[in-house]
Design an enzyme around this catalytic site. Sequence first.
Site: not given
Length: 259
Positions: A137, A150
Site C-alpha cells: 500500500s 496497518y
Amino acid sequence: MSTALITGASAGIGASYARRLAARGYDLVLVARSTGKLEALAADLRASHSVAVEVLTADLTNATALKAVEDRLRSGGPVDLLINNAGDSLPGTFATAKPDDLDWLIQLNVTVPTLLASAALAGMLERGEGSIVNIGSVVGLVPEYFPGIYAATKSYILSFSQGLAAEVGPKGIYVQAVLPAATRTAIWDRSGVDVASLQNVMEVDDLVDAALVGFDLKEGVTIPPLADAALWNAFETARRALPPSFANAVPAERYRTKA
C-alpha cells in the site's frame, strides 16, 4: 501451462487477479476463507476460460490452515506465480487497538506473506524461474497519514519485496511489490471508514490491470495511481544514495558531545 496461487481470492483484488490471470491462460489455486465464494468463482473461470482451478479454503491466521497452503506450495504441482494478496486492517488507532488484534494483523499482513513466499521460493529456485507479487500500500511510504499499524505492515511488504528481489532476482525469480492507494474493496468497511466519504477511489479492475502492466514490464515496485513516475524515481535515487554515508566508524558531527 503456468499456475498461479492467489490468496484473498474470493473477492476484491484477489478475485480480479483470478479473472485476469485465467484470461491469460493460467491455471489457478484460489485461497480464501469463504468456500462458497471460491467455488462460485472457480466454476465461472473453468467455464469461461477452460483453465484448471483448485480451491483451498483457509483462514491464513490459523496455523494449521496456513501450513496446508505452505505444503501446497512446497510439494504440490509447481506454482509459477504467487500473489500474496490476503490482508486486512483494524478500526481505530494504535492506542485503542487490543493486543490480540494487533497480533492478528501482524500475522495476516506480515507473517503470512513471508511464509508463503518462503514456501513458494524453493521450487522456483529449483526451476530457475517464477514470480512473487506482494500487495502492499502507498501508506507504507507515508505512515503518518494512516493511524494504527496497518501502514507499518505495508512498509514491511515493500522492504521485504525489495530485499527479496535483490537476493533472488539474479537467480531468475521476479518479485513485484504493488502499492495501491484508495481502492474500492471491503477493507474500508472493516477499517470503520465509509468509502463513499473518500475521493479518488480506484476501481479494483483498474488497479489490477495497471499492476499487470507493471508485471509485464518487470517493475520492482508498481504504484498504479502515481501519475508522475519521476517522483518515485527521485525517491529511490535519494534512498540508494544513503548507504555510503552509513559507513562511518564515528558518530556524525551533529551527534558528538560538545565539551
